[in-house]
Design a protein around this motif. Structure first.
Motif, PDB file in Angstrom:
ATOM      1  N   PRO A  55       0.809  -1.230   0.000  1.00 27.25           N
ATOM      2  CA  PRO A  55       0.000   0.000   0.000  1.00 27.25           C
ATOM      3  C   PRO A  55       0.837   1.273   0.000  1.00 27.25           C
ATOM      4  O   PRO A  55       1.893   1.352   0.610  1.00 27.25           O
ATOM      5  CB  PRO A  55      -0.828  -0.119   1.283  1.00 27.25           C
ATOM      6  CG  PRO A  55      -0.099  -1.094   2.141  1.00 27.25           C
ATOM      7  CD  PRO A  55       0.579  -2.041   1.211  1.00 27.25           C
ATOM      8  N   SER A  57       0.424   5.433   0.776  1.00 26.11           N
ATOM      9  CA  SER A  57      -0.346   6.562   1.292  1.00 26.11           C
ATOM     10  C   SER A  57       0.149   7.843   0.644  1.00 26.11           C
ATOM     11  O   SER A  57       1.295   7.930   0.196  1.00 26.11           O
ATOM     12  CB  SER A  57      -0.210   6.667   2.819  1.00 26.11           C
ATOM     13  OG  SER A  57      -0.898   5.613   3.467  1.00 26.11           O
ATOM     14  N   ALA A 109      -3.645   3.968  -1.446  1.00 30.57           N
ATOM     15  CA  ALA A 109      -4.492   3.227  -0.512  1.00 30.57           C
ATOM     16  C   ALA A 109      -5.138   4.130   0.533  1.00 30.57           C
ATOM     17  O   ALA A 109      -6.183   3.796   1.096  1.00 30.57           O
ATOM     18  CB  ALA A 109      -3.676   2.135   0.179  1.00 30.57           C
ATOM     19  N   GLY A 110      -4.520   5.266   0.838  1.00 29.07           N
ATOM     20  CA  GLY A 110      -5.052   6.198   1.833  1.00 29.07           C
ATOM     21  C   GLY A 110      -4.384   7.553   1.667  1.00 29.07           C
ATOM     22  O   GLY A 110      -3.231   7.637   1.247  1.00 29.07           O
ATOM     23  N   GLU A 140      -7.405   3.541  -4.585  1.00 30.23           N
ATOM     24  CA  GLU A 140      -8.014   2.230  -4.422  1.00 30.23           C
ATOM     25  C   GLU A 140      -9.464   2.376  -3.932  1.00 30.23           C
ATOM     26  O   GLU A 140      -9.780   3.315  -3.205  1.00 30.23           O
ATOM     27  CB  GLU A 140      -7.231   1.400  -3.396  1.00 30.23           C
ATOM     28  CG  GLU A 140      -5.840   1.012  -3.836  1.00 30.23           C
ATOM     29  CD  GLU A 140      -5.157   0.107  -2.817  1.00 30.23           C
ATOM     30  OE1 GLU A 140      -5.819  -0.279  -1.833  1.00 30.23           O
ATOM     31  OE2 GLU A 140      -3.972  -0.224  -3.018  1.00 30.23           O
ATOM     32  N   ALA A 143     -10.326   3.579  -0.176  1.00 34.32           N
ATOM     33  CA  ALA A 143      -9.205   4.345   0.376  1.00 34.32           C
ATOM     34  C   ALA A 143      -9.708   5.409   1.345  1.00 34.32           C
ATOM     35  O   ALA A 143     -10.653   6.140   1.047  1.00 34.32           O
ATOM     36  CB  ALA A 143      -8.412   5.004  -0.741  1.00 34.32           C
ATOM     37  N   ARG A 305     -12.854  -0.461   7.194  1.00 33.59           N
ATOM     38  CA  ARG A 305     -12.157  -0.723   5.934  1.00 33.59           C
ATOM     39  C   ARG A 305     -11.004  -1.672   6.208  1.00 33.59           C
ATOM     40  O   ARG A 305     -10.636  -1.923   7.360  1.00 33.59           O
ATOM     41  CB  ARG A 305     -11.652   0.579   5.313  1.00 33.59           C
ATOM     42  CG  ARG A 305     -10.889   1.459   6.256  1.00 33.59           C
ATOM     43  CD  ARG A 305     -10.283   2.673   5.571  1.00 33.59           C
ATOM     44  NE  ARG A 305     -11.217   3.429   4.765  1.00 33.59           N
ATOM     45  CZ  ARG A 305     -12.001   4.406   5.232  1.00 33.59           C
ATOM     46  NH1 ARG A 305     -11.970   4.704   6.532  1.00 33.59           N
ATOM     47  NH2 ARG A 305     -12.810   5.073   4.439  1.00 33.59           N
ATOM     48  N   ARG A 308      -5.072  -2.133   4.960  1.00 33.75           N
ATOM     49  CA  ARG A 308      -4.210  -1.470   3.993  1.00 33.75           C
ATOM     50  C   ARG A 308      -4.777  -0.133   3.544  1.00 33.75           C
ATOM     51  O   ARG A 308      -4.047   0.700   2.997  1.00 33.75           O
ATOM     52  CB  ARG A 308      -3.942  -2.364   2.790  1.00 33.75           C
ATOM     53  CG  ARG A 308      -5.100  -2.557   1.851  1.00 33.75           C
ATOM     54  CD  ARG A 308      -4.708  -3.336   0.586  1.00 33.75           C
ATOM     55  NE  ARG A 308      -4.021  -2.500  -0.386  1.00 33.75           N
ATOM     56  CZ  ARG A 308      -2.839  -2.789  -0.925  1.00 33.75           C
ATOM     57  NH1 ARG A 308      -2.206  -3.885  -0.575  1.00 33.75           N
ATOM     58  NH2 ARG A 308      -2.278  -1.979  -1.816  1.00 33.75           N
ATOM     59  N   ASN A 309      -6.075   0.114   3.732  1.00 35.72           N
ATOM     60  CA  ASN A 309      -6.686   1.335   3.222  1.00 35.72           C
ATOM     61  C   ASN A 309      -6.755   2.475   4.233  1.00 35.72           C
ATOM     62  O   ASN A 309      -7.371   3.511   3.957  1.00 35.72           O
ATOM     63  CB  ASN A 309      -8.073   1.045   2.670  1.00 35.72           C
ATOM     64  CG  ASN A 309      -8.034   0.290   1.357  1.00 35.72           C
ATOM     65  OD1 ASN A 309      -8.720  -0.694   1.175  1.00 35.72           O
ATOM     66  ND2 ASN A 309      -7.192   0.732   0.434  1.00 35.72           N
TER      67      ASN A 309
END
Length: 454
Positions: A55, A57, A109-110, A140, A143, A305, A308-309
Motif C-alpha cells: 500500500p 499513502s 491506498a489512503g 483504491e 481508500a 475498511r 491497507r486502506n
C-alpha cells in the motif's frame, strides 16, 4: 553481573541521560545511513512507481496558518489577508504535479491533506488542488481520504468542494472545548455548539467520517477540563475522536511539568480516565494510554475498511507500506528502504517543481532497528519473523547481545518468534529501547545542538 552485562548496564545509564537531553522519548520513523539529492518530482515518481504491490499513502501539506498555536510542531508560516500566499501555494503544487506522468504508478491506498491549515484555501482553490491530485493519482476502492480543517477557517462551500474532490473524511483540530486551555495555547476558541454546526455542514455536503482532534498535556489543563472536552466531543455527532499527547519542545516546559516521567504518567492517567468515559458511552478505544495517540471510535457510525486502506504515517513491517509526501517540510518513505525530505521552507517561496530534496537511504541494520523500536513502541510486541521476511539476515545476527541482555533482565519476554515488553518495564522502555538504536545515528543526533531540549 557478568562483564557483558556490566557493559550493557553502563551503556544503558548513558542512554538514559541522552534520551532526556535530546527529548527523544518517541522513536524516529527511520535511521538514515546515506544521503543524496534529487529533483522533487523524480523522488516522488520513485515512490509512486514502486511495483511491490504494497500500500501507498499520499500526504499533501499546505504550509499556511491564520495563527501560530504554541503547541504545534507543524507551523510553517502565516497566511496573508490578501490570499497571495495561498494562491502561490496552490499554483506551486499544481506545477509540481504536472511534472509527474499521470499514466503510470500504483493506486493510493489512503490519503491525508494537512498542514499547516489547508482550509485557509478558498473553496475554488480547494477544488483546483484536488483536481490536480486526482489527475495524477488513482485511488483504491475504499481508500481513506482525509481533509484536515480548522474550525475558524471552515465554511459550507469549502465542505462541498472537499467532498466533491473525493475526500469523504474530515478532521477538525479543536484541541479543547475549555476556553482557558485554548487561550493559553494561543488559539482561537471554538465553542461546542459552533463545532456541531460545522459538523452538520460536512454531513450535509456528504462527508461520511468526521473526526475531532483533542490534546492532553496543554498548559492550564486539569483533569476536569480534559473530561469536559471529551464529554462535549462524544455528543457532537462526530464518528471518531483522536486524542494526542502534547510533546514539550523546551527543557523549561519539561521541568515545569515535574520532569518527563511525571509528565507522561500524568497524561496517561488522564487518557485512561477519558477512555473509561468513552467506553461508558459505548465507544471503542484504540491505542495505549501512555502512548502519544489514542483514538475513540463510535462503532455505530464509523466506516470499517481493510487495514491497507487506512492512511499511515509510519512504516509497518506487516504492511510493507510507503508514503508520498508533497509540500514544504513533507516527508516520504519507500517502505523501510528510502526516505525523502523536502527541507524547503515556505518563506523561501512556494515553487516545488525542480527543487532538490534529500533522499536518505537506509542500510540493513538501520532498517531492522527502525522496525524493532517502532513496533515495540506502538504495540509493545513485535514479530521477528515479519521483520525477517524481506531481509537475508536474522534479527539476532544484528542485535544478539542487546536482545540477550534485555531478555536476561526480564525487560523483554519471548514466545516463539514474538518479543513483548514486560508490563513491569513499560514505563521505562523509552530508555531500554535506545540499546537497539544505531550508535552512529545517536552520535550524530547528540552532536546536533539544535535537536536538544532547550
Amino acid at each position: 553481573m557478568s562483564a557483558h552485562d556490566h557493559v550493557m548496564a553502563h551503556r544503558l545509564g548513558d542512554l538514559r541521560e541522552l534520551t532526556k537531553s535530546l527529548n527523544l522519548h518517541t522513536p524516529p520513523a527511520y535511521f538514515a545511513s546515506a544521503k543524496t539529492m534529487l529533483p522533487y518530482e523524480e523522488a516522488l515518481v520513485l515512490l509512486r512507481d514502486d511495483d511491490s504491490g504494497r500500500p501507498l499513502s499520499l500526504y499533501l501539506g499546505i504550509p499556511l496558518c491564520v495563527e501560530h498555536c504554541n503547541f504545534c510542531m507543524y507551523f510553517y508560516g502565516l497566511a496573508d489577508r490578501a490570499g497571495s500566499k495561498a494562491e502561490a501555494c496552490v499554483a506551486g503544487i499544481e506545477a509540481l504535479l504536472r511534472k509527474i506522468d499521470s499514466t503510470a504508478g500504483r493506486p493510493v491506498a489512503g490519503s491525508y491533506i494537512g498542514g499547516g491549515t489547508p482550509t485557509v484555501l478558498t473553496a475554488a482553490q480547494i477544488e483546483r488542488l484536488l483536481t490536480a491530485v486526482n489527475d495524477v493519482f488513482v485511488f483504491e476502492p475504499g481508500a481513506q481520504r482525509t481533509f484536515e480543517m480548522s474550525p475558524g477557517t471552515m465554511s459550507e462551500d469549502k465542505a462541498r468542494a472537499i467532498v466533491a474532490g473525493g475526500y469523504h473524511r474530515v478532521s477538525f483540530g479543536v484541541q479543547s472545548f475549555v476556553h482557558a486551555v485554548v487561550k493559553a495555547a494561543g488559539r482561537t476558541f471554538t465553542p461546542a455548539d459552533e463545532a456541531r454546526a460545522l459538523i452538520r455542514y460536512c454531513r450535509n455536503a456528504g462527508a461520511t467520517e468526521i473526526n475531532i482532534d483533542l490534546m492532553v498535556g496543554l498548559a492550564e489543563e486539569t483533569d476536569e477540563s480534559v473530561q469536559d472536552s471529551v464529554a462535549q466531543a462524544l455528543t457532537s455527532e462526530c464518528t471518531t475522536i483522536s486524542v494526542y499527547r502534547y510533546r514539550p519542545a523546551r527543557g523549561s516546559e519539561v521541568r515545569s511539568r515535574g520532569g518527563i516521567d511525571r509528565y507522561v504518567a500524568t497524561c496517561a492517567a488522564r487518557v485512561a480516565r477519558l477512555a473509561d468515559l468513552a467506553t461508558r458511552h459505548g465507544w471503542e478505544v484504540e491505542g495505549r494510554a501512555d502512548g502519544e495517540h489514542v483514538r475513540l471510535i463510535d462503532p455505530s457510525t464509523s466506516v470499517r475498511r481493510s487495514e491497507r486502506n487506512y492512511y499511515e504515517t509510519r512504516f509497518r513491517p506487516q504492511l510493507g507500506n510507503s508514503l508520498a509526501g508533497i509540500g514544504s517540510g513533507a516527508r516520504s518513505f519507500q517502505r523501510d528502504h528510502r526516505f525523502v525530505y523536502c527541507a524547503h521552507k515556505s518563506r523561501e517561496g512556494f515553487d516545488l517543481a525542480g527543487r532538490l530534496v534529500e533522499v536518505q537511504d537506509c542500510d540493513l541494520p538501520s532498517r531492522v532497528a527502525a522496525a524493532l523500536v517502532n513496533e515495540l513502541f506502538r504495540e509493545w510486541t513485535v514479530d521477528l519473523a515479519a521483520i525477517e521476511q524481506d531481509v537475508d539476515v536474522t534479527v539476532r545476527d544484528l542485535f544478539g547481545a542487546e536482545l540477550a541482555f534485555l531478555l536476561g533482565e526480564g525487560v523483554l519476554v519471548e514466545e516463539d518468534s514474538w518479543l513483548t515488553v514486560a508490563p513491569d518495564h513499560r514505563t521505562d522502555w523509552m530508555y531500554y529501547e535506545k540499546l537497539l538504536y544505531p550508535s552512529d545515528w545517536l552520535a550524530r543526533r547528540s552532536a546536533s545542538r539544535h535537536l536538544r531540549a532547550r
